[in-house]
Write a protein that holds these residues in place. Sequence first.
Motif, PDB file in Angstrom:
ATOM      1  N   ALA A  57      -1.833  46.623  23.336  1.00 36.77           N
ATOM      2  CA  ALA A  57      -0.615  47.170  22.480  1.00 36.77           C
ATOM      3  C   ALA A  57       0.394  47.420  23.387  1.00 36.77           C
ATOM      4  N   THR A  58       0.233  47.498  24.684  1.00 35.14           N
ATOM      5  CA  THR A  58       1.230  47.634  25.844  1.00 35.14           C
ATOM      6  C   THR A  58       2.231  46.427  25.981  1.00 35.14           C
ATOM      7  N   GLY A  59       1.617  45.285  25.739  1.00 32.20           N
ATOM      8  CA  GLY A  59       2.261  44.086  25.918  1.00 32.20           C
ATOM      9  C   GLY A  59       2.190  43.681  27.492  1.00 32.20           C
ATOM     10  N   MET A  60       3.352  43.028  27.686  1.00 32.78           N
ATOM     11  CA  MET A  60       3.365  42.366  29.082  1.00 32.78           C
ATOM     12  C   MET A  60       4.760  42.448  29.895  1.00 32.78           C
ATOM     13  N   PHE A  61       4.507  42.444  31.140  1.00 28.69           N
ATOM     14  CA  PHE A  61       5.929  42.519  31.964  1.00 28.69           C
ATOM     15  C   PHE A  61       5.952  41.208  32.923  1.00 28.69           C
ATOM     16  N   VAL A  62       7.113  40.719  33.041  1.00 29.46           N
ATOM     17  CA  VAL A  62       7.462  39.653  34.095  1.00 29.46           C
ATOM     18  C   VAL A  62       7.389  40.317  35.505  1.00 29.46           C
ATOM     19  N   ASN A  63       6.628  39.570  36.232  1.00 27.21           N
ATOM     20  CA  ASN A  63       6.493  39.901  37.471  1.00 27.21           C
ATOM     21  C   ASN A  63       7.616  39.482  38.301  1.00 27.21           C
ATOM     22  N   PHE A  64       8.205  40.595  39.085  1.00 24.71           N
ATOM     23  CA  PHE A  64       9.648  40.442  39.797  1.00 24.71           C
ATOM     24  C   PHE A  64       9.563  39.072  40.624  1.00 24.71           C
ATOM     25  N   SER A  65       8.394  38.533  41.131  1.00 23.94           N
ATOM     26  CA  SER A  65       8.339  37.462  41.826  1.00 23.94           C
ATOM     27  C   SER A  65       8.802  36.191  41.312  1.00 23.94           C
ATOM     28  N   VAL A  66       8.661  36.282  39.915  1.00 28.67           N
ATOM     29  CA  VAL A  66       8.970  35.037  38.812  1.00 28.67           C
ATOM     30  C   VAL A  66      10.336  34.820  39.093  1.00 28.67           C
ATOM     31  N   TYR A  67      11.131  35.727  39.157  1.00 27.30           N
ATOM     32  CA  TYR A  67      12.642  35.589  39.089  1.00 27.30           C
ATOM     33  C   TYR A  67      12.992  34.608  40.511  1.00 27.30           C
ATOM     34  N   GLN A  68      12.209  35.015  41.662  1.00 28.43           N
ATOM     35  CA  GLN A  68      12.681  34.315  42.816  1.00 28.43           C
ATOM     36  C   GLN A  68      12.936  32.695  42.746  1.00 28.43           C
ATOM     37  N   LYS A  69      12.025  32.067  41.754  1.00 31.15           N
ATOM     38  CA  LYS A  69      12.195  30.733  41.461  1.00 31.15           C
ATOM     39  C   LYS A  69      13.581  30.279  41.056  1.00 31.15           C
ATOM     40  N   TYR A  70      14.264  31.289  40.415  1.00 33.93           N
ATOM     41  CA  TYR A  70      15.315  31.081  39.917  1.00 33.93           C
ATOM     42  C   TYR A  70      16.832  31.521  40.763  1.00 33.93           C
ATOM     43  N   GLY A  71      16.313  31.955  41.993  1.00 27.82           N
ATOM     44  CA  GLY A  71      17.345  32.591  42.730  1.00 27.82           C
ATOM     45  C   GLY A  71      17.669  33.857  42.548  1.00 27.82           C
ATOM     46  N   GLY A  72      16.565  34.580  42.050  1.00 27.31           N
ATOM     47  CA  GLY A  72      16.879  35.961  41.794  1.00 27.31           C
ATOM     48  C   GLY A  72      17.340  36.285  40.174  1.00 27.31           C
ATOM     49  N   PRO A  73      16.962  37.656  39.615  1.00 28.59           N
ATOM     50  CA  PRO A  73      17.413  37.834  38.542  1.00 28.59           C
ATOM     51  C   PRO A  73      18.518  37.376  37.890  1.00 28.59           C
ATOM     52  N   GLY A  74      19.679  37.521  38.661  1.00 29.53           N
ATOM     53  CA  GLY A  74      21.037  37.198  38.161  1.00 29.53           C
ATOM     54  C   GLY A  74      21.017  35.757  37.676  1.00 29.53           C
ATOM     55  N   PRO A  75      20.779  34.853  38.608  1.00 28.70           N
ATOM     56  CA  PRO A  75      20.840  33.357  38.162  1.00 28.70           C
ATOM     57  C   PRO A  75      19.789  33.136  37.366  1.00 28.70           C
ATOM     58  N   ALA A  76      18.620  33.894  37.168  1.00 32.49           N
ATOM     59  CA  ALA A  76      17.684  33.565  36.249  1.00 32.49           C
ATOM     60  C   ALA A  76      18.207  33.824  34.857  1.00 32.49           C
ATOM     61  N   LEU A  77      19.054  34.736  34.546  1.00 34.07           N
ATOM     62  CA  LEU A  77      19.587  35.176  33.211  1.00 34.07           C
ATOM     63  C   LEU A  77      20.483  34.026  32.846  1.00 34.07           C
ATOM     64  N   TRP A  78      21.284  33.567  33.825  1.00 28.07           N
ATOM     65  CA  TRP A  78      22.224  32.264  33.371  1.00 28.07           C
ATOM     66  C   TRP A  78      21.450  31.195  33.237  1.00 28.07           C
ATOM     67  N   THR A  79      20.283  30.703  33.757  1.00 24.85           N
ATOM     68  CA  THR A  79      19.459  29.719  33.508  1.00 24.85           C
ATOM     69  C   THR A  79      19.106  29.953  32.173  1.00 24.85           C
TER      70      THR A  79
END
Lengths: 247, 285, 322
Positions: free
Chosen positions: C138-160
């Motif tokens: 019922a609580t669902g899932m979260f993205v581990n922050f480290s996942v964003y690193q693959k895309y060069g951080g959260p900002g670039p990840a959003l653009w991808t």
Amino acid sequence: MILQVQDLTKRFGGLQALTGVTFDLPEGQILGLIGPNGAGKTTLFNVINGVYPPTQGQVFFRGEDVTGKPSYEIARRGLARTHQVVRPLTDLSVRENVMVGACFGREHQHLRPAARLADEALTQVGLIDRADQPSGSLNVAQKKRLEMARALAAKPHLILLDEVLAGLNPSEIASMMATVRAIRDQGITILMIEHVMQAIMAISDRILVLDYGMLIAAGLPEEVANNPQVIEAYLGDPKMTAQLLAE
Amino acid sequence: MLDQLISSLTDGLLLGFVYGVAAMGLTLIWGVMSVINLAHGPIIALGMFGAYLLFTHLGVNPYLAMAPVAGAGLIVGLVIYVIAVHRVINAPHLSSLLATFAVNMIIIGVGTAVFSTSPQNIDYSLGSVEVGFLTFPASRLVGAVGAILVTACLYLFLYFTRPGKAIRAVANNRMASELMGIPSSRVLALSFGLGAMMAAVAGGLIATFFPFTILSGGPYELKSFVICVLGGLGHPLGALVGGLLLGGLEGLIPTFMPVSWVPVVEFGLFVLVLLVRPSGLFGAK
Amino acid sequence: MKACQTPGFWLPLVIVSVWGGVVLLIHQDTMRETAFILLMAVGLASSLNILLGYTGYVSFGHIVFFGLGGYTGFYLLSAQDWPLFAAAIGGGLLSALIAGLVGLAVLRLRGAYFALATIGINEAARAFVSNFEPYGGATGMFVNFSVYQKYGGPGPALWTTFIFLWITALAVLLVSYLVKHSRFGLGLLAIREDEDAAMVMGVKAPQAKTITYVISAFFPGVIGTLYFFKNGNIEPGDAFQLHMSIEMLVMVMLGGMGTVMGPLVGAAGYQWLRGYLLTSPIFKDLHLAVAGAMLLLIILFVPTGVVGWVRNHVRRLQKVLE
């Protein structure tokens, strides 16, 4: 034999719609199917072309057992039909309607050749002028012709025609009869239900008579017209009997 | 263990009667005009607020309030039919589904602005009833009795009055009824009104059990779908039986598995019945 | 390709290409967010239209494919460490698979029965996922922050993510056009008009419907993965909102069902209206009611939608708007 029907029986709940219907249809003929209202004629069509599975009995089309196969399988083997109550695909144009027949019928054409076939079929039934109109805008006589064109575009071996003359005026009947003959002359076998006696007697090679779901007579038109059982079946409808006797 | 089982079953069944009334409204409309009323939930919620407002502001006994709530429900239904449904009654299903959903949005939108979404409740207790080892709130019992009364009234209406017979005739064959001189538009409007009335009354009864918001009708709408399909869409009595079945299931399931599995079972059953027996568990095939 | 010369083919694609391109050039976060929601709406509405508009089957719970695909893709990229692209495809494939499995059974139902069944499937899926522990219950899932690193951080990840969504939206419009203008599509239109008559003419309706259901389920799965990755979390309440399902229907209806351009116009129009109502001081509290009233007016008075209306009234535009 293009079509062999053996001991075909169909029950809907308590209603016995067809009982042990058996007949053969040789290639290239026109076979007329007559009988009073509610005799089971349209049901027989529906069972032959797979709209309903039969309760009992078998249907062979070109030697192959097609009993209980879905209607699209039977259509693809080269059996096309028209509906008594016309069923145009309302929002599609007249040409698109006929293209459906060509695309999914026996030859399974691609869109472009299908469009060409559709135009040929429309020319044959005299509807080519209306090819680009939405089919919902046609009148009843034209919709009947559209049904014919759809069936023809499928390049079938056998066509089932369900009351294509009903509701037409005398001149429309004459031209529709000419169309039916022309179809036969192309080598397409025809099984047709008709209430317009004069017409069916004139055009058919042989006639079947259905009453209460049973085949009560079969033979040449003149034989059938003089068959006492047939006259009795129609007695509920004296006008029809008189017509039959007059033939 | 057995005591526990019987007690939760009783609980569920009593609630099931009220579910049945809600579903009856939906199934009546479907049976007469083949429209699935997606404004059903908000009408249930309006019934809740009707009973609540009459009680808190005018001091009307919540059970006596059912009469004005029913009347208001009937009027709301008539208005919805005339404005939103009549024009699309012969259109494809999508039109009537979306038209009634539009009404749903309007009611929820206005309701949220007027009542906010903080929970309300009717602060009126009848105490509890003890039968042997069973103890349950008296309001449940009264609710169930009310539901049976409403069902009985609906049946008397449908079978013994002229307008009721007209509704049944139109449900059977609208075209033939019109040829017999039955004014089908008025009959359809009346049926929609009755359907909304059942929903409103069910809402009023539910409001005496649980706290609610303007959004509370939603779950009951979904339950009504399930019930209607279990009992056979279009059969009012089937809806009552379906309601009892669903209530019973809701009572029993939590003794065997976590309560959060209840909706999985409910909706799984729903889809299954639709596929296997679309005419309902008791309907003719 | 002859199709490239017809405006009906390239117009929607050019609009979406230019629009996405402009957003990329300007490179502004708020603009990207708006465009993301819009492109998502275009993608979802167009995929629904492939089923609804061409076969006439009303899927009221189509959001279930967005939810199930989104959950699966999210699980693949957060728990299994798949790259976003692969996870999105994985989410889409799962949705397509589920559609294939339930489709054969559910698509036997017609009209309102089918609509009801799809609602049931959505609710059952929501309830099931709420209890399904690998997906966080019922609580669902979260993205581990480290996942964003693959895309060069959260900002670039959003653009991808945005670029993937842009491509997906283009793909949906392309598929929508290709389906409509194929022999397969002609069969679907025949099913929409009269299923029994279509079968008598040889259209294999059960298979055709199921294939269409699969196609129209695949893209919502992809879009779901991208959307929830962008959000960083997923929970049952967000993934299976019946409300969103109906918004999809509204967008299709608004633009015109059965047309390629319609869902694009409808999605843009609906999202613009929603944005306007939500920010307007007069309508803010009543935005839902106003949207409902608009919907009602469209259903009652313009049932063919904007594109359908224009096609019927301005003959010259029939070739331009497909």
